[in-house]
Design a protein around this motif. Structure first.
Motif, PDB file in Angstrom:
ATOM      1  N   UNK A  32      11.892 -14.407  13.071  1.00  0.00           N
ATOM      2  CA  UNK A  32      11.323 -13.461  12.105  1.00  0.00           C
ATOM      3  C   UNK A  32       9.805 -13.355  12.210  1.00  0.00           C
ATOM      4  N   UNK A  33       9.175 -14.375  12.809  1.00  0.00           N
ATOM      5  CA  UNK A  33       7.713 -14.363  12.922  1.00  0.00           C
ATOM      6  C   UNK A  33       7.206 -13.250  13.831  1.00  0.00           C
ATOM      7  N   UNK A  34       8.103 -12.642  14.616  1.00  0.00           N
ATOM      8  CA  UNK A  34       7.692 -11.575  15.531  1.00  0.00           C
ATOM      9  C   UNK A  34       7.599 -10.212  14.847  1.00  0.00           C
TER      10      UNK A  34
ATOM     11  N   UNK B  62       0.846  -1.196   0.000  1.00  0.00           N
ATOM     12  CA  UNK B  62       0.000   0.000   0.000  1.00  0.00           C
ATOM     13  C   UNK B  62       0.882   1.245   0.000  1.00  0.00           C
ATOM     14  N   UNK B  63       1.945   1.209   0.819  1.00  0.00           N
ATOM     15  CA  UNK B  63       2.817   2.387   0.936  1.00  0.00           C
ATOM     16  C   UNK B  63       3.981   2.292  -0.059  1.00  0.00           C
ATOM     17  N   UNK B  64       4.740   3.373  -0.175  1.00  0.00           N
ATOM     18  CA  UNK B  64       5.860   3.401  -1.120  1.00  0.00           C
ATOM     19  C   UNK B  64       7.186   3.098  -0.427  1.00  0.00           C
ATOM     20  N   UNK B  65       7.179   3.005   0.917  1.00  0.00           N
ATOM     21  CA  UNK B  65       8.400   2.676   1.643  1.00  0.00           C
ATOM     22  C   UNK B  65       8.190   1.393   2.434  1.00  0.00           C
ATOM     23  N   UNK B  66       9.176   0.486   2.426  1.00  0.00           N
ATOM     24  CA  UNK B  66       9.036  -0.696   3.276  1.00  0.00           C
ATOM     25  C   UNK B  66       9.066  -0.307   4.758  1.00  0.00           C
ATOM     26  N   UNK B  67       8.508  -1.142   5.602  1.00  0.00           N
ATOM     27  CA  UNK B  67       8.485  -0.865   7.033  1.00  0.00           C
ATOM     28  C   UNK B  67       8.423  -2.179   7.783  1.00  0.00           C
ATOM     29  N   UNK B  68       8.775  -2.119   9.061  1.00  0.00           N
ATOM     30  CA  UNK B  68       8.637  -3.295   9.914  1.00  0.00           C
ATOM     31  C   UNK B  68       7.646  -2.973  11.021  1.00  0.00           C
ATOM     32  N   UNK B  69       6.675  -3.850  11.217  1.00  0.00           N
ATOM     33  CA  UNK B  69       5.647  -3.670  12.239  1.00  0.00           C
ATOM     34  C   UNK B  69       5.800  -4.821  13.225  1.00  0.00           C
ATOM     35  N   UNK B  70       5.826  -4.485  14.517  1.00  0.00           N
ATOM     36  CA  UNK B  70       5.926  -5.549  15.511  1.00  0.00           C
ATOM     37  C   UNK B  70       4.601  -6.312  15.558  1.00  0.00           C
ATOM     38  N   UNK B  71       4.714  -7.600  15.693  1.00  0.00           N
ATOM     39  CA  UNK B  71       3.549  -8.468  15.741  1.00  0.00           C
ATOM     40  C   UNK B  71       2.660  -8.102  16.929  1.00  0.00           C
ATOM     41  N   UNK B  72       1.335  -8.084  16.707  1.00  0.00           N
ATOM     42  CA  UNK B  72       0.408  -7.763  17.785  1.00  0.00           C
ATOM     43  C   UNK B  72       0.081  -8.973  18.654  1.00  0.00           C
ATOM     44  N   UNK B  73      -0.219 -10.082  18.002  1.00  0.00           N
ATOM     45  CA  UNK B  73      -0.866 -11.182  18.718  1.00  0.00           C
ATOM     46  C   UNK B  73       0.168 -12.205  19.211  1.00  0.00           C
ATOM     47  N   UNK B  74      -0.269 -13.071  20.076  1.00  0.00           N
ATOM     48  CA  UNK B  74       0.654 -14.093  20.568  1.00  0.00           C
ATOM     49  C   UNK B  74       1.043 -15.069  19.456  1.00  0.00           C
ATOM     50  N   UNK B  75       2.094 -15.849  19.701  1.00  0.00           N
ATOM     51  CA  UNK B  75       2.520 -16.880  18.747  1.00  0.00           C
ATOM     52  C   UNK B  75       1.741 -18.163  19.032  1.00  0.00           C
TER      53      UNK B  75
ATOM     54  N   UNK C 297      10.213 -23.654  21.973  1.00  0.00           N
ATOM     55  CA  UNK C 297      10.986 -23.502  20.736  1.00  0.00           C
ATOM     56  C   UNK C 297      10.157 -22.819  19.651  1.00  0.00           C
ATOM     57  N   UNK C 298       8.939 -23.295  19.492  1.00  0.00           N
ATOM     58  CA  UNK C 298       8.058 -22.737  18.459  1.00  0.00           C
ATOM     59  C   UNK C 298       7.776 -21.265  18.737  1.00  0.00           C
ATOM     60  N   UNK C 299       7.518 -20.942  19.987  1.00  0.00           N
ATOM     61  CA  UNK C 299       7.205 -19.549  20.339  1.00  0.00           C
ATOM     62  C   UNK C 299       8.405 -18.640  20.078  1.00  0.00           C
ATOM     63  N   UNK C 300       9.604 -19.148  20.385  1.00  0.00           N
ATOM     64  CA  UNK C 300      10.821 -18.337  20.241  1.00  0.00           C
ATOM     65  C   UNK C 300      11.274 -18.247  18.790  1.00  0.00           C
ATOM     66  N   UNK C 301      11.279 -19.401  18.084  1.00  0.00           N
ATOM     67  CA  UNK C 301      11.898 -19.460  16.752  1.00  0.00           C
ATOM     68  C   UNK C 301      10.907 -19.325  15.601  1.00  0.00           C
ATOM     69  N   UNK C 302       9.636 -19.610  15.881  1.00  0.00           N
ATOM     70  CA  UNK C 302       8.650 -19.554  14.800  1.00  0.00           C
ATOM     71  C   UNK C 302       8.534 -20.849  14.025  1.00  0.00           C
ATOM     72  N   UNK C 303       9.178 -21.920  14.529  1.00  0.00           N
ATOM     73  CA  UNK C 303       9.025 -23.222  13.892  1.00  0.00           C
ATOM     74  C   UNK C 303       9.440 -24.315  14.881  1.00  0.00           C
ATOM     75  N   UNK C 304       9.037 -25.524  14.610  1.00  0.00           N
ATOM     76  CA  UNK C 304       9.526 -26.678  15.370  1.00  0.00           C
ATOM     77  C   UNK C 304       9.461 -27.899  14.465  1.00  0.00           C
ATOM     78  N   UNK C 305      10.381 -28.831  14.683  1.00  0.00           N
ATOM     79  CA  UNK C 305      10.421 -30.061  13.890  1.00  0.00           C
ATOM     80  C   UNK C 305       9.981 -31.210  14.786  1.00  0.00           C
ATOM     81  N   UNK C 306       8.935 -31.925  14.393  1.00  0.00           N
ATOM     82  CA  UNK C 306       8.496 -33.107  15.138  1.00  0.00           C
ATOM     83  C   UNK C 306       8.987 -34.332  14.365  1.00  0.00           C
TER      84      UNK C 306
END
Lengths: 299, 299
Positions: free
Chosen positions: A189-191, A12-25, A45-54
């Motif tokens: 990066x998920x945050x 939507x905008x012409x400049x990239x930006x970073x927005x902090x995540x609102x909701x929990x992981x 692990x999932x909450x911290x890293x944004x992934x987990x391997x089972x």
């Protein structure tokens, strides 16, 4: 009809930006103590890293059955002509086939398997449904790379997914090695939501599923994410499942090994996060890319 | 003028084939006992695998100087417009610059450095000269992959290099990781010549330096080579040098890390293996790709 606030503006905008995540992981109110099959450690692990391997979630004979089905689909020239099929840019080889949870009995069953669904419910803290499914073959020696992207960025802008309350489950059908173009992720990066520039063209998905351009993060913010979290490529074995959060930045390289690198891929979305109209695209994507069928709520 | 027999025909027939290598890998008559800076163990490795990594051959401050020079070259828009320059297909970023041993004083010195030349002489069993040189930047996030190929196949067909008596020295300027598109090799592949199909088009190098098509091995023979030797990607640190035999099959993936993956690359050919006319191409390639200047024989 209520109008949803666009919590994560992008394209939507012409400049990239970073927005902090609102909701929990982890959306269950108990967080990493959420009841279900995933252990507390796995959830941390999932909450911290944004992934987990089972590991070893599926047996070798189950995986053989999925691979057999996949090979049959890849051989069938009719399948490659379906709108749900994506072929490699440089060859006619099948790269992905979408909506397998809808169209294929075996993968339909897999999409409803409690080993996947119960973990998705544990993470999302609600009932879930399949937002998207596909099988990915990355053919040997030809499978092309995929640049860094957040799936949520596309599902939000093009499909109208309001919030980050979805999880992808990649059922590993062939061992991931450093040579076959494995899934790479940026832990943490998920945050952060990277708001991208550019406008979504009409029928963007016809291009973006081959090589995404719109909706890819700018180099400066990507470098910032990597500086914080680094890059990982889990060497997941066949039978294991990589669960990754909808906003985790990921990519994959070229498959330079002779054999395909394959997986079955299911996106579970919370029934409390159903999609509306796109936030930044001229029209919704087809049903096979973004399901609106939430009636058959899973379990 | 004597007519040379084409010991390794390629780009001539309509079917791919594999030809067993005729000549030794280490050309000094003493083989792995060849006198020089490389140890017996290193020579055994090189003879068996077709490559060897020599750690810490250059100091960190030397590497800083080479990187500084490389950055200056990459910044200069004049440099990118030279015929010796190759830019990334998807951007204007400098990917490679050829003939740096001829045109750049610092890299000229490096090309004559005894730490490189003495090992080349030890392997090739004769005096040597620089057949080709280049610096490779693989820019972060954009550097494209290179498919499997044998350099000798091109140097033979397009440059007229008669026999396998050349070695490449890749001076590692940035650490190789599994994420930045490192050099991948097939150990043992140097013992087999894969004869390729297709005819060399005119000025093929203008395309092939961006994405090689002619002169790449067929999938079946490639799979056969990988089945025997596997794939390796040495995690060489900056300051080390990867020496690899001219016929060793190699490739590299996309650079998905933010920083460039860079090296300085020198091909040493034996003075007893000087190039003639191309074996399978309409015309010789330019001097900056295949030097005929063997007068200033090194050491």
């Amino acid at each position: 009809m209520t109008t949803l606030v666009d919590a994560y503006p992008s394209r939507i905008t012409t400049e990239p930006a970073v927005i902090e995540r609102f909701e929990p992981v982890i959306h269950h109110p108990d967080g990493t103590a959420s009841p279900g099959p995933a252990s507390h450690d796995a959830l941390v692990e999932y909450e911290r890293d944004g992934y987990m391997v089972m590991e070893s979630l599926f047996t070798q004979s189950e995986i053989d059955a999925y691979l057999g089905e996949l090979a049959a689909l890849a051989r069938d020239p009719e399948v490659r002509r379906r709108p749900e099929a994506v072929v490699e840019p440089n060859s006619d080889a099948l790269r992905s086939l979408f909506a397998v949870h809808r169209d294929n009995p075996l993968f339909h069953e897999l999409s409803r398997d409690p080993r996947l669904v119960d973990i998705a419910r544990q993470l999302l803290g609600s009932d879930v449904y399949v937002h998207q499914s596909r099988v990915n073959l990355k053919p040997g020696l030809t499978g092309q790379p995929f640049f860094w992207h957040s799936d949520f960025e596309t599902w939000h802008t093009e499909d109208g997914m309001p919030r980050m309350r979805a999880v992808s489950a990649s059922v590993v059908l062939t061992d991931n090695t450093e040579f076959n173009g494995p899934l790479m992720l940026i832990p943490g990066s998920h945050r952060w939501f990277v708001s991208c520039v550019g406008e979504t063209p009409e029928r963007n998905y016809e291009m973006s599923l081959k090589a995404q351009q719109i909706g890819t993060p700018d180099p400066a913010n990507l470098e910032w994410l990597v500086a914080q979290g680094g890059i990982v490529a889990p060497k997941a074995r066949r039978g294991s499942v990589i669960f990754f959060e909808c906003n985790t930045m990921h990519a994959s390289g070229v498959n330079l090994a002779p054999a395909p690198r394959s997986n079955a891929f299911f996106v579970y979305n919370s029934v409390d996060n159903q999609i509306g109209g796109p936030f930044a695209a001229p029209a919704p994507r087809p049903e096979y890319l973004a399901s609106r069928d939430t009636i058959t709520t899973l379990r």
